[in-house]
Design a protein around this motif. Structure first.
Motif, PDB file in Angstrom:
ATOM      1  N   LYS A   1      13.163  13.461  19.494  1.00  0.00           N
ATOM      2  CA  LYS A   1      12.465  12.646  18.498  1.00  0.00           C
ATOM      3  C   LYS A   1      11.383  13.451  17.793  1.00  0.00           C
ATOM      4  CE  LYS A   1      13.231   8.204  20.843  1.00  0.00           C
ATOM      5  NZ  LYS A   1      12.580   7.095  21.574  1.00  0.00           N
TER       6      LYS A   1
ATOM      7  N   MET B   1      15.719   6.847  12.182  1.00  0.00           N
ATOM      8  CA  MET B   1      16.065   7.174  13.566  1.00  0.00           C
ATOM      9  C   MET B   1      17.530   6.907  13.857  1.00  0.00           C
ATOM     10  SD  MET B   1      14.482   8.416  16.270  1.00  0.00           S
ATOM     11  CE  MET B   1      12.737   7.955  16.038  1.00  0.00           C
ATOM     12  N   GLU B   2      18.097   5.855  13.264  1.00  0.00           N
ATOM     13  CA  GLU B   2      19.493   5.528  13.527  1.00  0.00           C
ATOM     14  C   GLU B   2      20.455   6.562  12.954  1.00  0.00           C
ATOM     15  OE1 GLU B   2      18.051   2.702  10.167  1.00  0.00           O
ATOM     16  OE2 GLU B   2      17.278   3.527  12.054  1.00  0.00           O
ATOM     17  N   ASN B   3      19.962   7.459  12.109  1.00  0.00           N
ATOM     18  CA  ASN B   3      20.807   8.524  11.565  1.00  0.00           C
ATOM     19  C   ASN B   3      20.674   9.819  12.362  1.00  0.00           C
ATOM     20  OD1 ASN B   3      21.473   6.709   9.597  1.00  0.00           O
ATOM     21  ND2 ASN B   3      21.132   8.074   7.878  1.00  0.00           N
TER      22      ASN B   3
ATOM     23  N   GLU C   1      21.920  12.055  15.319  1.00  0.00           N
ATOM     24  CA  GLU C   1      23.109  12.213  16.140  1.00  0.00           C
ATOM     25  C   GLU C   1      22.860  13.298  17.186  1.00  0.00           C
ATOM     26  OE1 GLU C   1      25.933  13.305  13.172  1.00  0.00           O
ATOM     27  OE2 GLU C   1      26.282  11.235  12.525  1.00  0.00           O
TER      28      GLU C   1
END
Length: 240
Positions: free
Chosen positions: A214, A234-236, A238
């Protein structure tokens, strides 16, 4: 400089470190003496060397790297994503060997760069020093002895140095800059001061890895903000 940077040519990194041993008493006697001398510069009169041993992780001579996360920006159908890989192992030499091999391959293209927050004062020299201590060859991109300062800065980007704009009087944390630029903070579970305890006392390396990953996304988004571009959610992110 910022306008000329292509974020897809940059490897964003962050390292997490811990003291060499879980407890001061487990150090060889010579290192106990050396830490006692080193720690006199920052411990109070009522503190012993053992009382401040948790700070040993920030010094390459007394600490070790337990995780390195490295990520790159990619695009899919016009949308940006962030791909990150972490290197972690109780055997620091193995960890560094794997990371340095990857770093040499990535930096074999002359247009590519590395980026970290406070990298020039911490991440880059720490990796280089621990590499030598472990008897490994330096990655070419960190073999900077004899290079001019501007040559180093062109290859090793530091988001802290970029923020200073020539002002060398103060340190600005990644957490503060995330707040200033409205970037989701990576400090939603643990922070750097807790890493050694989570590693040695809790044995939860996965939490440290997630925190480290992060952090690299936060550094990526900070550089994007510097460039006036949209951040990567954040959801992108991988994990590979």
């Amino acid at each position: 400089m910022l306008s000329q940077l292509n974020v897809e040519d940059i490897l964003f990194i962050d390292i997490e470190t811990a003291p060499q041993q879980p407890d001061f008493g487990e150090l060889p006697e010579v290192f106990q003496q050396l830490w006692d001398k080193k720690s006199t510069y920052f411990r109070t009169d009522d503190q012993t060397a053992g009382d401040v041993y948790e700070r040993a992780g920030i010094y390459a001579e007394f600490g070790k790297i337990i995780c390195i996360s490295a990520g790159v920006v990619t695009q899919k159908q016009g949308e940006r994503f962030y791909r990150v890989k972490s290197f972690f192992d109780d055997n620091e030499k193995k960890l560094l060997s794997q990371f340095n091999d990857m770093l040499n391959k990535f930096m074999s293209h002359p247009e590519r760069r590395i980026c970290a927050h406070n990298g020039q004062e911490f991440d880059y020299p720490y990796i280089a020093r621990r590499t030598l201590i472990n008897g490994l060859p330096l990655p070419k991109s960190l073999d900077i002895a004899g290079m001019k300062p501007w040559e180093v800065k062109d290859r090793l980007i530091d988001t802290l140095q970029l923020w200073k704009f020539g002002d060398y009087k103060n340190y600005t944390s990644l957490n503060l800059l995330c707040a200033v630029f409205n970037i989701p903070t990576p400090k939603d579970d643990i922070d750097g001061s807790q890493v050694a305890s989570v590693y040695y006392n809790d044995g939860e390396i996965d939490r440290i890895i997630r925190y480290c990953e992060k952090d690299t996304l936060a550094v990526t988004n900070l550089l994007l903000r510097y460039k006036g571009e949209e951040i990567i959610p954040m959801e992108n992110m991988e994990v590979v």
